[in-house]
Write an enzyme that holds these catalytic residues in place. Structure first.
Site, PDB file in Angstrom:
ATOM      1  N   LYS A 172     -17.944  13.513  -7.964  1.00 59.09           N
ATOM      2  CA  LYS A 172     -16.671  13.192  -8.631  1.00 59.09           C
ATOM      3  C   LYS A 172     -16.011  14.448  -9.175  1.00 59.09           C
ATOM      4  O   LYS A 172     -14.804  14.665  -9.024  1.00 59.09           O
ATOM      5  CB  LYS A 172     -16.939  12.177  -9.743  1.00 59.09           C
ATOM      6  CG  LYS A 172     -15.730  11.768 -10.560  1.00 59.09           C
ATOM      7  CD  LYS A 172     -15.575  12.571 -11.848  1.00 59.09           C
ATOM      8  CE  LYS A 172     -16.713  12.322 -12.810  1.00 59.09           C
ATOM      9  NZ  LYS A 172     -16.485  13.022 -14.120  1.00 59.09           N
ATOM     10  N   LYS A 195     -13.606  22.981 -17.427  1.00 64.06           N
ATOM     11  CA  LYS A 195     -14.782  22.220 -16.974  1.00 64.06           C
ATOM     12  C   LYS A 195     -14.830  22.156 -15.454  1.00 64.06           C
ATOM     13  O   LYS A 195     -15.911  22.246 -14.850  1.00 64.06           O
ATOM     14  CB  LYS A 195     -14.759  20.802 -17.564  1.00 64.06           C
ATOM     15  CG  LYS A 195     -15.950  19.917 -17.137  1.00 64.06           C
ATOM     16  CD  LYS A 195     -17.293  20.532 -17.511  1.00 64.06           C
ATOM     17  CE  LYS A 195     -18.479  19.738 -16.958  1.00 64.06           C
ATOM     18  NZ  LYS A 195     -18.681  18.445 -17.635  1.00 64.06           N
TER      19      LYS A 195
END
Length: 293
Positions: free
Chosen positions: A240, A172
């Protein structure tokens, strides 16, 4: 695999994912700190719970979809959290995007409570969650991945077991690296085309049909040219995620020079007050750098 699911985190992604599972016939008990988020699930036939314990105590599968590592640690590892309330043998599937080391820690501590754990972050954004066409990259034991296959088939179109615990999060991170870089380059292309007096919409249509084509150009070129940045995935969250990318690079002892620059551009977008916009809003940063914002 039984059809009892406790689903924690019913936001932009988790909300439609839980609804799709309920619509597919699963018995879904949901929990979210924001009570209005539960309405979508209950309307689809799911159950709203007031506590984490109520959602997970009788579940055979627990799914978490939370913003970041601290929230996963609080919900899963914290007092009266998932580990304290899930029954032995429960399959915990964390579909959040967090640091790989957090996923490995959750898996290790979960095993001490006789829980099976997968890290299974997703890509595809809000529309992919709504349509059930997410890409799912799963880390953990292969037998647990196969046990979750029915659930994954409801939620996603591309589902791959990518390795051991934490591997899903590393894949990811790579996904977010590529997505951020493509957004930055599409933004630069728009600025170049417009500054040169070329119709950006027409130009991007040609690019989308050639070697430069991408899913981002397919889905986002029109909204970017129109400066429509309604969030499907917020800049705040991509900021983030780029932190996860850079931390993973440091751990692996590799250099990601383009990734580092992309992280800085996304950080600039957030610092300039655009954190709540869709990550395609990176265009605004590129425009400002060229004096066209």
């Amino acid at each position: 695999m039984s059809n009892s699911i406790g689903f924690i985190g019913l936001g932009i992604m988790g909300g439609p994912m839980s609804v799709n599972l309920a619509a597919a016939g699963y018995d879904v008990a949901g929990y979210d700190v924001h009570r209005p988020a539960l309405a979508q699930l209950t309307a689809a036939g799911g159950r709203a719970c007031d506590r984490i314990a109520d959602a997970v105590a009788d579940a055979d599968v627990v799914i978490t979809m939370l913003p970041d590592s601290p929230q996963v640690e609080e919900v899963v590892l914290g007092e009266d959290g998932v580990l304290d309330n899930a029954k032995p043998g429960t399959l915990l599937i964390d579909m959040s995007t967090i640091r790989p080391e957090t996923s490995r820690r959750v898996a290790a501590l979960g095993s001490t409570r006789c829980l099976r754990v997968l890290d299974a972050p997703v890509s595809g954004g809000q529309q992919g969650a709504i349509d059930g066409t997410l890409s799912i990259m799963a880390g953990g034991e292969e037998k647990d991945f196969h046990a979750a296959s029915g659930i994954f088939e409801v939620l996603g179109k591309t589902v791959v077991h990518v390795g051991p615990h934490g591997a899903g999060q590393t894949v990811k991170a790579a996904n977010q690296l590529v997505v951020g870089g493509i957004y930055a380059l599409v933004a630069e292309a728009i600025v170049l085309l417009e500054a040169s007096g070329v119709d950006a919409g027409a130009g991007l249509e040609v690019l989308a049909g050639g070697l430069a084509g991408s899913r981002i150009l397919e889905l986002k070129r029109k909204s970017m040219v129109a400066r429509e940045f309604q969030p499907g995935f917020r800049i705040d969250l991509h900021h983030k995620d780029m932190g996860i990318v850079l931390a993973a690079a440091r751990e692996a002892e590799v250099a990601l020079p383009v990734g580092a620059l992309t992280a800085q551009l996304i950080g600039a977008a957030r610092a300039q007050g655009d954190g709540g916009l869709d990550h395609s809003g990176l265009l605004r940063v590129v425009e400002r750098l060229s004096g066209r914002g």
